[in-house]
Design a protein around this motif. Structure first.
Motif, PDB file in Angstrom:
ATOM      1  N   GLU B  22     -71.040  -6.077 -52.538  1.00 54.32           N
ATOM      2  CA  GLU B  22     -71.870  -4.737 -52.892  1.00 54.32           C
ATOM      3  C   GLU B  22     -72.758  -4.893 -54.007  1.00 54.32           C
ATOM      4  O   GLU B  22     -73.911  -4.400 -53.802  1.00 54.32           O
ATOM      5  CB  GLU B  22     -70.900  -3.673 -53.419  1.00 54.32           C
ATOM      6  CG  GLU B  22     -71.527  -2.142 -53.300  1.00 54.32           C
ATOM      7  CD  GLU B  22     -70.408  -1.014 -53.829  1.00 54.32           C
ATOM      8  OE1 GLU B  22     -70.753  -0.104 -54.158  1.00 54.32           O
ATOM      9  OE2 GLU B  22     -69.361  -1.692 -54.249  1.00 54.32           O
ATOM     10  N   VAL B  23     -72.557  -5.787 -54.821  1.00 54.15           N
ATOM     11  CA  VAL B  23     -73.517  -6.042 -55.913  1.00 54.15           C
ATOM     12  C   VAL B  23     -74.830  -6.782 -55.389  1.00 54.15           C
ATOM     13  O   VAL B  23     -75.643  -6.500 -55.955  1.00 54.15           O
ATOM     14  CB  VAL B  23     -72.559  -6.724 -57.186  1.00 54.15           C
ATOM     15  CG1 VAL B  23     -73.832  -7.372 -58.132  1.00 54.15           C
ATOM     16  CG2 VAL B  23     -71.912  -5.638 -57.817  1.00 54.15           C
ATOM     17  N   ARG B  24     -74.334  -7.905 -54.645  1.00 58.50           N
ATOM     18  CA  ARG B  24     -75.502  -8.645 -54.181  1.00 58.50           C
ATOM     19  C   ARG B  24     -76.379  -8.066 -53.639  1.00 58.50           C
ATOM     20  O   ARG B  24     -77.612  -8.162 -53.386  1.00 58.50           O
ATOM     21  CB  ARG B  24     -74.888  -9.998 -53.250  1.00 58.50           C
ATOM     22  CG  ARG B  24     -74.192 -11.078 -54.246  1.00 58.50           C
ATOM     23  CD  ARG B  24     -73.966 -12.212 -53.334  1.00 58.50           C
ATOM     24  NE  ARG B  24     -73.429 -11.879 -52.182  1.00 58.50           N
ATOM     25  CZ  ARG B  24     -74.247 -11.810 -50.949  1.00 58.50           C
ATOM     26  NH1 ARG B  24     -75.654 -11.802 -50.876  1.00 58.50           N
ATOM     27  NH2 ARG B  24     -73.405 -11.646 -49.832  1.00 58.50           N
ATOM     28  N   ALA B  25     -76.004  -6.786 -52.703  1.00 56.21           N
ATOM     29  CA  ALA B  25     -76.715  -5.856 -51.849  1.00 56.21           C
ATOM     30  C   ALA B  25     -77.762  -4.874 -52.636  1.00 56.21           C
ATOM     31  O   ALA B  25     -78.673  -4.343 -52.184  1.00 56.21           O
ATOM     32  CB  ALA B  25     -75.808  -5.145 -50.983  1.00 56.21           C
ATOM     33  N   LEU B  26     -77.372  -5.069 -54.077  1.00 58.27           N
ATOM     34  CA  LEU B  26     -78.617  -4.036 -54.746  1.00 58.27           C
ATOM     35  C   LEU B  26     -79.877  -4.684 -55.072  1.00 58.27           C
ATOM     36  O   LEU B  26     -80.075  -5.778 -55.008  1.00 58.27           O
ATOM     37  CB  LEU B  26     -77.646  -3.927 -56.347  1.00 58.27           C
ATOM     38  CG  LEU B  26     -76.334  -3.229 -56.318  1.00 58.27           C
ATOM     39  CD1 LEU B  26     -75.861  -3.341 -57.710  1.00 58.27           C
ATOM     40  CD2 LEU B  26     -76.602  -1.796 -55.993  1.00 58.27           C
ATOM     41  N   PRO B  27     -80.582  -3.793 -55.019  1.00 56.69           N
ATOM     42  CA  PRO B  27     -82.047  -4.048 -55.235  1.00 56.69           C
ATOM     43  C   PRO B  27     -82.194  -4.921 -56.282  1.00 56.69           C
ATOM     44  O   PRO B  27     -82.010  -4.674 -57.613  1.00 56.69           O
ATOM     45  CB  PRO B  27     -82.988  -2.694 -55.262  1.00 56.69           C
ATOM     46  CG  PRO B  27     -81.831  -1.627 -55.030  1.00 56.69           C
ATOM     47  CD  PRO B  27     -80.709  -2.160 -55.116  1.00 56.69           C
ATOM     48  N   GLY B  28     -82.982  -6.035 -56.257  1.00 50.09           N
ATOM     49  CA  GLY B  28     -83.233  -6.920 -57.583  1.00 50.09           C
ATOM     50  C   GLY B  28     -82.513  -8.084 -57.357  1.00 50.09           C
ATOM     51  O   GLY B  28     -82.548  -8.912 -58.256  1.00 50.09           O
ATOM     52  N   PHE B  29     -81.300  -7.997 -56.693  1.00 57.09           N
ATOM     53  CA  PHE B  29     -80.444  -9.281 -56.354  1.00 57.09           C
ATOM     54  C   PHE B  29     -80.530 -10.142 -55.275  1.00 57.09           C
ATOM     55  O   PHE B  29     -79.885 -10.817 -54.806  1.00 57.09           O
ATOM     56  CB  PHE B  29     -78.838  -8.806 -56.839  1.00 57.09           C
ATOM     57  CG  PHE B  29     -78.655  -8.307 -58.166  1.00 57.09           C
ATOM     58  CD1 PHE B  29     -79.088  -8.941 -59.154  1.00 57.09           C
ATOM     59  CD2 PHE B  29     -77.698  -7.159 -58.250  1.00 57.09           C
ATOM     60  CE1 PHE B  29     -79.041  -8.115 -60.444  1.00 57.09           C
ATOM     61  CE2 PHE B  29     -77.478  -6.602 -59.618  1.00 57.09           C
ATOM     62  CZ  PHE B  29     -77.896  -7.297 -60.734  1.00 57.09           C
ATOM     63  N   HIS B 367     -67.483  -5.491 -65.067  1.00 55.82           N
ATOM     64  CA  HIS B 367     -68.822  -6.107 -64.833  1.00 55.82           C
ATOM     65  C   HIS B 367     -69.743  -5.560 -63.990  1.00 55.82           C
ATOM     66  O   HIS B 367     -71.084  -5.341 -64.001  1.00 55.82           O
ATOM     67  CB  HIS B 367     -68.881  -7.603 -65.079  1.00 55.82           C
ATOM     68  CG  HIS B 367     -68.648  -8.224 -66.438  1.00 55.82           C
ATOM     69  ND1 HIS B 367     -67.563  -8.197 -67.132  1.00 55.82           N
ATOM     70  CD2 HIS B 367     -69.484  -8.626 -67.454  1.00 55.82           C
ATOM     71  CE1 HIS B 367     -67.698  -8.687 -68.353  1.00 55.82           C
ATOM     72  NE2 HIS B 367     -68.608  -9.079 -68.501  1.00 55.82           N
ATOM     73  N   ALA B 368     -68.940  -5.543 -62.744  1.00 54.80           N
ATOM     74  CA  ALA B 368     -69.644  -5.129 -61.485  1.00 54.80           C
ATOM     75  C   ALA B 368     -70.313  -3.705 -61.544  1.00 54.80           C
ATOM     76  O   ALA B 368     -71.626  -3.394 -61.296  1.00 54.80           O
ATOM     77  CB  ALA B 368     -68.933  -5.053 -60.196  1.00 54.80           C
ATOM     78  N   ASN B 369     -69.627  -2.820 -62.442  1.00 55.84           N
ATOM     79  CA  ASN B 369     -69.935  -1.575 -62.620  1.00 55.84           C
ATOM     80  C   ASN B 369     -71.345  -1.746 -63.720  1.00 55.84           C
ATOM     81  O   ASN B 369     -72.103  -0.595 -63.568  1.00 55.84           O
ATOM     82  CB  ASN B 369     -68.974  -0.645 -63.140  1.00 55.84           C
ATOM     83  CG  ASN B 369     -67.947  -0.121 -62.075  1.00 55.84           C
ATOM     84  OD1 ASN B 369     -68.515   0.786 -61.300  1.00 55.84           O
ATOM     85  ND2 ASN B 369     -67.050  -0.713 -61.850  1.00 55.84           N
ATOM     86  N   ILE B 370     -71.595  -2.404 -64.614  1.00 59.77           N
ATOM     87  CA  ILE B 370     -72.828  -2.680 -65.160  1.00 59.77           C
ATOM     88  C   ILE B 370     -73.853  -2.616 -64.138  1.00 59.77           C
ATOM     89  O   ILE B 370     -75.026  -2.112 -64.292  1.00 59.77           O
ATOM     90  CB  ILE B 370     -72.669  -3.944 -66.202  1.00 59.77           C
ATOM     91  CG1 ILE B 370     -71.537  -3.644 -67.301  1.00 59.77           C
ATOM     92  CG2 ILE B 370     -74.234  -4.008 -66.701  1.00 59.77           C
ATOM     93  CD1 ILE B 370     -71.392  -4.907 -68.077  1.00 59.77           C
ATOM     94  N   ASP B 371     -73.663  -3.755 -63.045  1.00 61.04           N
ATOM     95  CA  ASP B 371     -74.779  -3.878 -62.191  1.00 61.04           C
ATOM     96  C   ASP B 371     -75.053  -2.730 -61.407  1.00 61.04           C
ATOM     97  O   ASP B 371     -76.124  -2.176 -61.023  1.00 61.04           O
ATOM     98  CB  ASP B 371     -74.455  -4.964 -61.540  1.00 61.04           C
ATOM     99  CG  ASP B 371     -74.394  -6.375 -62.045  1.00 61.04           C
ATOM    100  OD1 ASP B 371     -75.154  -6.390 -62.842  1.00 61.04           O
ATOM    101  OD2 ASP B 371     -73.358  -7.104 -61.824  1.00 61.04           O
ATOM    102  N   LEU B 372     -73.921  -1.990 -60.989  1.00 57.24           N
ATOM    103  CA  LEU B 372     -74.149  -0.837 -60.101  1.00 57.24           C
ATOM    104  C   LEU B 372     -74.806   0.283 -60.973  1.00 57.24           C
ATOM    105  O   LEU B 372     -75.674   1.099 -60.668  1.00 57.24           O
ATOM    106  CB  LEU B 372     -72.652  -0.015 -59.655  1.00 57.24           C
ATOM    107  CG  LEU B 372     -71.885  -1.024 -58.731  1.00 57.24           C
ATOM    108  CD1 LEU B 372     -70.445  -0.545 -58.547  1.00 57.24           C
ATOM    109  CD2 LEU B 372     -72.703  -0.848 -57.263  1.00 57.24           C
ATOM    110  N   ALA B 373     -74.591   0.387 -62.124  1.00 52.08           N
ATOM    111  CA  ALA B 373     -75.215   1.333 -63.083  1.00 52.08           C
ATOM    112  C   ALA B 373     -76.366   1.062 -63.228  1.00 52.08           C
ATOM    113  O   ALA B 373     -77.451   2.092 -63.452  1.00 52.08           O
ATOM    114  CB  ALA B 373     -74.460   1.659 -64.363  1.00 52.08           C
TER     115      ALA B 373
END
Lengths: 592, 592
Positions: B22-29, B367-373
């Motif tokens: 899910e994190v990798r799919a975020l814009p910017g990653f 840590h994953a939630n930092i990326d999501l936030a």
């Protein structure tokens, strides 16, 4: 910052709770009057605070060193040792026939706590001598006893326990140190021992080593181990220390704590063989060794109490002087206050103190049972007391030593950053306390002893005696004791589970939580007794002090409300399926 | 004996569990492909094991020293630091605009764990730099950022956090360090800071101190604190390090552990005043400081995981080679075996490993939630993730740091007497781990933050979001998760109690057990997820390894059966009447 004063009021209270009056009434303790006991406690408190406590920090900093082949104790230790001997402290409980004072072990429990709290490193020296005296008293020939006991009991000669070898720690069946017959009662020993506490020093005029060794024709395993007395200095015909025996300290360990004490590697027989004298009969050494070990185990539990008390005193002193933030309980307009007013700091303090008090009370109770087992005229009472000592010894050793570590750990935490720097001394208590769960049989060994030897071996008979006495007493304590009575039912259920589970892996996998449950419940019993004593004003001389009574109510309440409930969690651990521990292939334990 | 290898399989599993996809799919990653992430983990593992881990013991033995006014790091540290910078490790998560690699914080959680496990003392240097980069990125002017960030992100310049003064530890309202205006954007600072980690060294070309100070006309208390950037070397016009600034290390602490790191007393402005540049606006320094502190708190939790893992690896290695006694599970005719087969040793190993795994999974999830936030396009998801980070930060910091200490403590215990001597290195892990519950806000401060700021302040709104996500997930996990779902009801009941209790003393007195309950339950959630993932074969690349799957089943089973039940005991502590803590007169706390 590292002051210590003996908590005399609390000690007197705990002694009374443990049955001091009953002990004093036993045949042989006629001289142990209340006045004398008070005087002994006061004087021990003074000596601990003034002579031993000031050497605790310097002992940590300076440590011991090996010079030529003699261990030099930290500055001041030799002088303090001489005063200790001069005051007769080593002789307190021992046989008047050999110069002892014949006081109860219960009193020694309290006095020994003071030595260990004031200076754990120093306190190890008389503690090891005590163990050696006991073993020699119980198993030595009359000749050996007459030759060595008077000076050991006086303290002018120290004693040690030489058990461990590199391959033989917990598993003493692996002892290899070689002993060969060299004359009537005389043997020559050669080999190495490690981790020998105060294995050498110059504080005493002689050091009497009790050493486990093996004869060339001895059976393999534990049935081939013999116990020898090996003096550092062989005796002249007049009984005074003469020529050096062939036993030497070959090195000192660099340890996490107890730097003020020497932990020696001992080399026996590097030349002509160390002269040793057989204690008791050949090949029965292990059995004899347990005589000194059992009592030493109780003493290690008391070290946990001792260091917990000292850590508490230091943390409290810091909390009462350190100003940082306003407590949420302070008035809105207040400025920053001392941290002792912060609820979480209070929680840490009460967590330390309540468990130290519970462990002290249980430790003293175990000591009282030594006296009952030794002196009570009724064989039934003696047998019950002996069972109590047997069952409680591993519990006190392990549970109380963990409390010592945990209290010292909280003491560091209360100091915050100042606890992590060494200058405050809080960290030293943690480093020192950490040895207690390890030596005299690791706490895992204690748990195995409790379940294997003290519960399963006699199918719960001894356990039932101990628990029966607890139940009977709890029934007299009223409502406040009800949660403890319930927790005791849980302990009995856990014991039943272990007796029925059949599989030794399952039983031994549950040993540590069972011991934790036992200690937690037994401590709850002690705190319920304490609460009842305070509420019933059973100890007027003490509870007339409103601060003492208020503190005891608070620590008892905290323990019963917030520590005792852990017993249920331990019970769940005991009765859980332990297959997850046992079934995993060894390779799967690796994470890499 | 003190080898370390990164547990790469377990890390990949925990990353997947935390939502790496899910994190990798975020814009910017977009660049964070599975292959790249695997390569980064492998390379970090190699660097940690080969370059950092071998310096851990020597760093402990040699320590840092102050020569003239420069701190000399232990042998090998400067070379390792240069390699660390050369490989670009400092830049992993930071803004590509200033030279960073823009990787997810989730990945940094794993990579940072490796540095801290390999060498906690060394790892503190990049960790502090990371915090300084964050604060500067969030609050510095464009000019400051352009001037300092590229070299800090590269790691050629290090960063520090200068908060504590003798009278101002937890209570930063008491900060006194003086700052006076000396030109546009320029200030002169004078005063003292203590406990400054890596406050000086020569491993980096410059050190960028972020310093809390107070202007002469500032309001009293926390609203009068400003944040300044104070470089060790002032910059030449071309941006290279130039003349020495008036800030110096005045002394080093003698600590219980992390000897390889320098803990400095910093003297500012002993001559003309240290030149400092304002970060953000005057008098808003405390708010800015929390930017770096929050993330650092998660990192300290991960230090607990890291050192727990390392202690486990070392204890397991010892248990697999130390022969002592026959296990009760061995055949009758067997001889003495390695202690890894003793059920109680297994219990200690599983107790270490299961809690380390639970804490790692929870830490990665935070840590994953930092990326999501930071990155999720949906503001609702961002808000929930931000709430999750806020609520979990004190839990991860305190709960995981305690697990680190406890695991290191058990690591010592498994070694027996060999754990108490320093040469095996087991004791070092305990000494090192012990700082984690203290720095970046003591664990008591974390508990107060959790209850005060994260629960009571918004009347449980953020808490409900976090717990709601847990509930929803648990509902998908099947039967194995039922005990966790029940424990979660208990956690909600505890939260309700705290919100209703009204009295702040009662609430804050219960803060630590509430945090313990939270961590224990959240860890149970993670282990239930792990079990479901293994059983459902959701991670085929990993769980095809039968040893990995077997180990995960065992650690999850152990946690769910034997650790999770402690949550009930903590709940009892939370809801207990805390009057016994609060009502006692201060004088009654004294035992003497």
């Amino acid at each position: 910052m590292t002051d210590y004063a003996a908590p005399i009021k609390e000690m007197r209270f705990a002694l009374a709770l443990a049955g001091l009056d009953e002990v004093r009434a036993l045949p042989g303790f006629e001289e142990a009057t209340p006045d004398l006991i008070d005087a002994i406690l006061d004087e021990a408190g003074r000596f601990g605070a003034e002579a031993l406590a000031p050497l605790n920090r310097t002992g940590d900093l300076e440590g011991c060193r090996l010079e030529d082949d003699t261990v030099i104790a930290p500055p001041g230790f030799a002088e303090a040792y001489a005063q200790f001997v001069e005051a007769g402290w080593q002789s307190l409980v021992f046989d008047p026939e050999h110069g002892g004072q014949g006081m109860p072990w219960l009193l020694q429990g309290a006095v020994g706590e003071i030595w260990q709290a004031a200076n754990l490193s120093f306190g190890l020296a008389p503690l090891l001598t005590q163990g050696a005296i006991e073993a020699l008293t119980a198993h030595g020939s009359e000749h050996l006893k007459a030759t060595y006991l008077p000076n050991m009991i006086a303290g002018t000669w120290a004693g040690t326990m030489n058990l461990t070898e590199p391959q033989a720690g917990t598993d003493l069946a692996q002892v290899r140190l070689k002993a060969v017959r060299a004359g009537e009662e005389t043997y020559r020993l050669s080999g190495q021992k490690i981790f020998i506490t105060w294995g050498d020093h110059a504080m005493a005029e002689n050091i009497i080593h009790l050493v486990l060794g093996r004869l060339p024709d001895a059976p393999a395993g534990v049935k081939g181990i013999s116990l020898f007395l090996v003096p550092k200095f062989l005796l002249n015909p007049d009984g005074t220390p003469g020529p050096r025996n062939d036993v030497h300290c070959a090195g000192l360990e660099h340890k996490l704590g107890i730097h003020g004490s020497a932990t020696c590697t001992m080399a026996f027989g590097e030349e002509e063989g160390a002269v040793g004298y057989l204690v008791g009969e050949e090949n029965r050494g292990l059995e004899y060794m347990f005589t000194m070990m059992n009592n030493a185990r109780l003493s290690v539990g008391m070290q946990g109490v001792a260091i917990g008390e000292r850590a508490y005193q230091q943390a409290l002193a810091y909390a009462r002087e350190r100003i940082q933030s306003k407590s949420v309980t302070a008035p809105r307009e207040a400025g920053p206050g001392t941290i002792v007013h912060h609820p979480d700091v209070r929680r840490m303090l009460l967590s330390m103190r309540s468990r130290v008090e519970a462990a002290r009370a249980l430790g003293y109770y175990a000591h009282a049972n030594i006296d009952l087992a030794d002196h009570h005229p009724d064989p039934e009472v003696r047998a019950r007391a002996e069972a109590t000592v047997q069952v409680l010894t591993p519990v006190v050793k392990a549970w109380a030593s963990e409390i010592g570590v945990s209290a010292a750990d909280l003491g560091v935490q209360i100091h915050g950053g100042m606890g992590y720097v060494e200058e405050t001394g809080a960290a030293q208590h943690l480093r020192d306390a950490r040895i207690c769960p390890i030596y005299e049989g690791t706490n895992g060994v204690q748990a195995a002893d409790l379940v294997g030897r003290k519960l399963l071996r006699d199918q719960g008979a001894g356990f039932a005696r101990v628990v029966g006495a607890m139940e009977a007493d709890l029934a007299t304590l009223g409502d406040a004791a009800r949660p403890v009575a319930e927790a005791l039912l849980g302990l009995k259920a856990s014991a039943d589970h272990l007796m029925k589970v059949g599989d030794m892996g399952q039983a031994m996998g549950a040993a540590t939580p069972f011991l934790n449950q036992f200690g937690t419940v037994a401590g709850g019993w002690m705190m319920a007794r304490a609460l009842a004593a305070v509420e019933g004003n059973a100890q007027p001389g003490i509870t007339d002090d409103p601060n003492f009574a208020a503190a005891k109510r608070a620590t008892a309440r905290f323990y019963l409300d917030q520590v005792l409930p852990l017993a249920d969690a331990f019970a769940t651990q005991v009765t859980a399926d332990q297959s997850c521990l046992l079934a995993l292939p060894e390779e799967a334990l690796a994470t890499t």
